[in-house]
Design a protein around this motif. Structure first.
Motif, PDB file in Angstrom:
ATOM      1  N   TYR A   1       0.836  -1.201   0.000  1.00 58.86           N
ATOM      2  CA  TYR A   1       0.000   0.000   0.000  1.00 58.86           C
ATOM      3  C   TYR A   1       0.866   1.244   0.000  1.00 58.86           C
ATOM      4  CZ  TYR A   1       0.961   0.854   4.982  1.00 58.86           C
ATOM      5  OH  TYR A   1       1.571   1.125   6.170  1.00 58.86           O
ATOM      6  N   ALA A   2       0.288   2.313  -0.498  1.00 56.24           N
ATOM      7  CA  ALA A   2       0.925   3.637  -0.466  1.00 56.24           C
ATOM      8  C   ALA A   2       0.087   4.520   0.441  1.00 56.24           C
ATOM      9  CB  ALA A   2       0.998   4.229  -1.868  1.00 56.24           C
ATOM     10  N   ALA A   3       0.744   5.414   1.164  1.00 60.30           N
ATOM     11  CA  ALA A   3       0.039   6.363   2.021  1.00 60.30           C
ATOM     12  C   ALA A   3      -0.116   7.708   1.321  1.00 60.30           C
ATOM     13  CB  ALA A   3       0.787   6.552   3.339  1.00 60.30           C
ATOM     14  N   ASN A   4       0.733   7.950   0.329  1.00 65.43           N
ATOM     15  CA  ASN A   4       0.689   9.207  -0.416  1.00 65.43           C
ATOM     16  C   ASN A   4       1.065   8.907  -1.863  1.00 65.43           C
ATOM     17  OD1 ASN A   4       1.505  11.743  -1.660  1.00 65.43           O
ATOM     18  ND2 ASN A   4       1.384  12.626   0.392  1.00 65.43           N
ATOM     19  N   LYS A   5       0.090   9.008  -2.732  1.00 66.81           N
ATOM     20  CA  LYS A   5       0.269   8.606  -4.129  1.00 66.81           C
ATOM     21  C   LYS A   5       1.363   9.421  -4.822  1.00 66.81           C
ATOM     22  CE  LYS A   5      -2.730   7.522  -8.094  1.00 66.81           C
ATOM     23  NZ  LYS A   5      -4.117   7.585  -8.575  1.00 66.81           N
ATOM     24  N   ASP A   6       1.445  10.700  -4.515  1.00 68.74           N
ATOM     25  CA  ASP A   6       2.443  11.553  -5.169  1.00 68.74           C
ATOM     26  C   ASP A   6       3.829  11.355  -4.566  1.00 68.74           C
ATOM     27  OD1 ASP A   6       0.584  12.681  -6.904  1.00 68.74           O
ATOM     28  OD2 ASP A   6      -0.010  14.192  -5.431  1.00 68.74           O
ATOM     29  N   ALA A   7       3.904  11.374  -3.243  1.00 73.77           N
ATOM     30  CA  ALA A   7       5.208  11.279  -2.578  1.00 73.77           C
ATOM     31  C   ALA A   7       5.873   9.927  -2.842  1.00 73.77           C
ATOM     32  CB  ALA A   7       5.052  11.505  -1.075  1.00 73.77           C
ATOM     33  N   GLN A   8       5.074   8.877  -3.017  1.00 68.04           N
ATOM     34  CA  GLN A   8       5.639   7.531  -3.194  1.00 68.04           C
ATOM     35  C   GLN A   8       5.494   7.030  -4.632  1.00 68.04           C
ATOM     36  OE1 GLN A   8       3.230   5.895  -0.093  1.00 68.04           O
ATOM     37  NE2 GLN A   8       4.411   6.997   1.451  1.00 68.04           N
ATOM     38  N   HIS A   9       5.425   7.985  -5.564  1.00 69.90           N
ATOM     39  CA  HIS A   9       5.143   7.658  -6.963  1.00 69.90           C
ATOM     40  C   HIS A   9       6.167   6.699  -7.555  1.00 69.90           C
ATOM     41  CE1 HIS A   9       4.870   8.304 -11.356  1.00 69.90           C
ATOM     42  NE2 HIS A   9       3.584   8.459 -11.107  1.00 69.90           N
ATOM     43  N   SER A  10       7.441   6.928  -7.310  1.00 68.13           N
ATOM     44  CA  SER A  10       8.478   6.084  -7.932  1.00 68.13           C
ATOM     45  C   SER A  10       8.405   4.658  -7.399  1.00 68.13           C
ATOM     46  CB  SER A  10       9.871   6.680  -7.686  1.00 68.13           C
ATOM     47  OG  SER A  10      10.142   6.767  -6.296  1.00 68.13           O
ATOM     48  N   TYR A  11       8.097   4.513  -6.113  1.00 65.19           N
ATOM     49  CA  TYR A  11       7.991   3.182  -5.519  1.00 65.19           C
ATOM     50  C   TYR A  11       6.752   2.447  -6.065  1.00 65.19           C
ATOM     51  CZ  TYR A  11      11.347   5.099  -2.188  1.00 65.19           C
ATOM     52  OH  TYR A  11      12.448   5.660  -1.620  1.00 65.19           O
ATOM     53  N   ILE A  12       5.674   3.204  -6.240  1.00 64.19           N
ATOM     54  CA  ILE A  12       4.453   2.620  -6.801  1.00 64.19           C
ATOM     55  C   ILE A  12       4.722   2.125  -8.218  1.00 64.19           C
ATOM     56  CG2 ILE A  12       2.103   3.133  -7.577  1.00 64.19           C
ATOM     57  CD1 ILE A  12       1.975   5.219  -5.268  1.00 64.19           C
ATOM     58  N   ASP A  13       5.403   2.955  -9.008  1.00 61.59           N
ATOM     59  CA  ASP A  13       5.706   2.582 -10.394  1.00 61.59           C
ATOM     60  C   ASP A  13       6.515   1.293 -10.460  1.00 61.59           C
ATOM     61  OD1 ASP A  13       4.366   4.438 -11.815  1.00 61.59           O
ATOM     62  OD2 ASP A  13       6.116   5.499 -12.575  1.00 61.59           O
ATOM     63  N   GLU A  14       7.490   1.189  -9.571  1.00 64.03           N
ATOM     64  CA  GLU A  14       8.348   0.007  -9.580  1.00 64.03           C
ATOM     65  C   GLU A  14       7.550  -1.242  -9.179  1.00 64.03           C
ATOM     66  OE1 GLU A  14      12.676  -1.438  -7.831  1.00 64.03           O
ATOM     67  OE2 GLU A  14      12.024   0.639  -7.601  1.00 64.03           O
ATOM     68  N   ALA A  15       6.673  -1.117  -8.178  1.00 62.14           N
ATOM     69  CA  ALA A  15       5.862  -2.252  -7.743  1.00 62.14           C
ATOM     70  C   ALA A  15       4.889  -2.671  -8.843  1.00 62.14           C
ATOM     71  CB  ALA A  15       5.104  -1.889  -6.474  1.00 62.14           C
ATOM     72  N   LYS A  16       4.280  -1.687  -9.500  1.00 60.99           N
ATOM     73  CA  LYS A  16       3.331  -2.011 -10.578  1.00 60.99           C
ATOM     74  C   LYS A  16       4.045  -2.656 -11.759  1.00 60.99           C
ATOM     75  CE  LYS A  16       0.281   1.059 -11.740  1.00 60.99           C
ATOM     76  NZ  LYS A  16      -0.260   2.395 -12.090  1.00 60.99           N
ATOM     77  N   ALA A  17       5.300  -2.244 -12.015  1.00 64.48           N
ATOM     78  CA  ALA A  17       6.067  -2.838 -13.112  1.00 64.48           C
ATOM     79  C   ALA A  17       6.306  -4.329 -12.876  1.00 64.48           C
ATOM     80  CB  ALA A  17       7.400  -2.109 -13.263  1.00 64.48           C
ATOM     81  N   LYS A  18       6.328  -4.726 -11.611  1.00 62.55           N
ATOM     82  CA  LYS A  18       6.490  -6.137 -11.276  1.00 62.55           C
ATOM     83  C   LYS A  18       5.150  -6.873 -11.253  1.00 62.55           C
ATOM     84  CE  LYS A  18      10.531  -5.332  -8.303  1.00 62.55           C
ATOM     85  NZ  LYS A  18      11.556  -5.751  -9.250  1.00 62.55           N
TER      86      LYS A  18
END
Length: 629
Positions: free
Chosen positions: A436-453
């Motif tokens: 999960y992310a708590a802040n979509k903008d602040a954690q954008h790069s981490y979200i992108d990497e997780a979604k890429a997997k």
């Protein structure tokens, strides 16, 4: 004419009444209007059961101000009293006429709406009046009576020529209470306490324009007439059956309750139960922000349509105090001033009923129109999440409708989520891992990497999410929540094959030693990890346990007892050993150049976590411009 002493057990009862009976002196008007309502409803009941054949008519209560004479009049057209009844009910403090009436007619009067319990309401008049008169005529064929008292135990009682049924209370307002001779003040009080009394309340007159006749000439001038100004709504929406009301009726009543509220409520819940207690009401879900405290004290508590308080703690479960609306119950126990709730079994039963009713309504909304429910989720989630944490009975039912949205605006129930991730998001111990992310903008790069997997990433951004996660994990032993920028994400069994490092073990050791020479040890632990060569060279993750404890401490959770708020910030600097930057740092012999590369890369990683601030941010910007040059 007779004279005598009021039968009280304490000689100085009036000073006590004036000072201590009610916390707010303004309450006197509510009590006197309530008495007039009781007298009228009693008469209505007697007429309905054939106990009397008087013409009930269309009675109302009238409030009149005589500013010049410094008098306030409260006039009703109810039962009235005989001289004997005045002696009995007025001169014996705390002998409640309502209690006696209910006892006498206990079977048929159960639902008559009679309010009085304590027999003290009338004496609240002496909080604002230096002298009080009662002119009253009974519905029985007996002479009218005139009672006068100046606030001492002395009174006079004599005959009067009043010919119409009912009672008139005349308050000779004291010098320290002349505010109650102001029309605006009385109007405010009537709107606050008596807005929904079951008997029409007249306060002055108003001008109305007559409709234009169909055959009116062209030069017709509109006619106006003076009509009674009825300031209350005797039949508010909550007193009706849900089948009698439309959606527009509910919205209209919402705006009647909150005239300055321009937004429409999201939905409503109509409460209506008569066993094992009597309770009616309407609760509204407004659009809610994330500030839970700011929303409270919006539900109004009534007893037989008489306003009591907007502090409904105890009756309404705490998580629902952020809603708006009305609750009305004659079965709620109140103290003598009707202003504070007493703790007893009835209150707990009422609270449990409201919890169950709200949960059932939410489940039906979810089932009947899930798409609409999902659209409203962000506006109601704080209430439901708080309910899951604070009310076990609500938590039991919540699993069937509480939603967990993803960063891509897809919504799952917890069971649906488990089914979705069971084949793709497990850790080395076989547990399901909810990212999960708590802040979509602040954690954008981490979200992108997780979604890429190919991972699903939830967006859980409410202020109490850390507490909710703890509870969900405790109740689902095969489930763990991991924030997308957490070090625990490394425990996931990756979909792709393990990436082989381009650096040898000795080269990795050398690189780690170099980095540890430039990275502050008190805040960062340097870790080597072989990742895809296109992935970020440096990323910062947080130790999941420490971050959770700190979040819970800051939001008032159990972590506070461990002093987590005073602990230094701890992070992991994860270095991609397959990145070109890692190879450059290792190959560079110039220590100053190495340090510059490491600092710049570390600051970029900190920037992505919103950790770069103050002097460090200024230095980073300056250094970046130098590199461009």
């Amino acid at each position: 004419m007779s004279t005598g002493k009021i039968n009280v057990s304490v000689e100085n009862i009036f000073p006590l009444i004036k000072k201590f009976l009610y916390s707010d002196h303004e309450i006197f008007l509510r009590e006197l209007v309530s008495n007039g309502t009781d007298a009228t409803l009693k008469l209505k009941h007697l007429c309905s059961i054939g106990e009397t054949n008087v013409d009930y008519g269309q009675p109302q209560i009238e409030i009149k101000i005589d500013k010049e004479g410094k008098k306030l009049h409260i006039i009703d057209q109810g039962l009235g009293m005989t001289a004997e009844e005045v002696e009995k009910y007025i001169n014996q403090v705390a002998f409640s006429g309502a209690e006696e009436f209910l006892d006498k007619y206990k079977d048929s009067a159960k639902d008559s709406g009679i309010i009085g319990h304590f027999g003290l309401g009338f004496y609240s008049a002496f909080m604002v009046a230096e002298k009080v008169e009662i002119i009253t005529k009974s519905y029985k064929d007996e002479p009218a009576a005139h009672w006068t008292c100046d606030g001492s135990p002395e009174f006079t009682l004599e005959a009067h020529n009043k010919s119409s049924r009912g009672s008139e209370i005349i308050l000779h307002i004291a010098e320290d209470s002349v505010e109650f001779l102001e029309e605006s003040r009385i109007k405010t009080l009537l709107n606050k306490y008596n807005k929904f009394m079951p008997i029409p309340i007249k306060f002055g007159t108003k001008t109305e324009t007559l409709p234009k006749p169909e055959d009116a000439p062209e030069d017709y001038k509109a006619e106006t007439i003076e009509v009674d100004n009825i300031i209350n709504n005797p039949n508010p929406a909550w007193t009706k059956q849900p089948t009698e009301l439309t959606e527009e009726d509910y919205k209209g009543f919402y705006h009647e309750l909150y005239p300055m509220q321009f937004e429409e409520p999201l939905f409503h819940i109509h409460l209506n139960v008569d066993y094992p207690f009597n309770l009616t009401g309407i609760l509204y879900f407004p659009k809610l922000g994330s500030d839970m405290q700011m929303q409270k004290d919006k539900i109004q508590l009534y007893q037989n349509q008489v306003y009591v308080t907007d502090n409904v703690e105890g009756i309404v479960p705490e998580f629902l105090t952020m809603l708006k609306g009305v609750i009305d119950s004659p079965d709620i126990p109140l103290n003598v001033s009707r202003s504070y709730l007493q703790a007893d079994g009835a209150v707990k039963k009422i609270s449990n009923y409201i919890t169950r009713k709200v949960a059932d309504k939410l489940k039906s909304l979810f089932t009947e129109n899930r798409e609409d429910f999902e659209k409203k989720w962000n506006d109601i989630k704080i209430v439901l999440e708080y309910g899951m944490l604070s009310e076990p009975k609500f938590y039991e039912k919540a699993g069937s409708f509480v939603l967990y949205p993803t960063v891509d605006d897809r919504y799952f129930t917890l069971d649906e989520l488990k089914e979705t991730i069971k084949d793709s998001q497990t850790d080395k111990d076989g547990k399901l891992v909810v990212l999960y992310a708590a802040n979509k903008d602040a954690q954008h790069s981490y979200i992108d990497e997780a979604k890429a997997k190919g991972y699903e990433v939830l967006l859980l951004d409410s202020p109490i999410v850390s507490h909710l996660i703890q509870k969900l994990e405790a109740d689902n032993e095969n489930l763990t929540f991991t924030r997308v920028d957490s070090d625990h994400i490394d425990n996931l069994i990756k979909k792709d094959d393990t990436v082989i490092s381009k650096l040898s073990d000795s080269e990795k050791e050398t690189l780690q030693t170099v980095l540890e020479g430039f990275v502050p040890k008190q805040n960062y632990t340097v870790q080597m990890e072989a990742r895809d060569s296109h992935a970020a060279p440096f990323i910062i993750t947080q130790p999941e346990f420490l971050r959770r404890m700190k979040e819970m401490s800051q939001s008032g959770g159990g972590g506070g007892m461990f002093g987590m708020g005073n602990m230094p910030e701890m992070y992991n600097l994860v270095v991609n050993t397959n990145s070109e930057l890692a190879s450059h740092i290792l190959a560079t012999q110039d220590t100053a150049v190495q340090e510059s590369m490491v600092k710049q890369a570390l600051d970029l990683a900190k920037l992505s976590q919103n950790l770069l601030k103050g002097e460090e941010l200024t230095a980073f910007v300056k250094r970046s411009f130098e590199l461009i040059k």
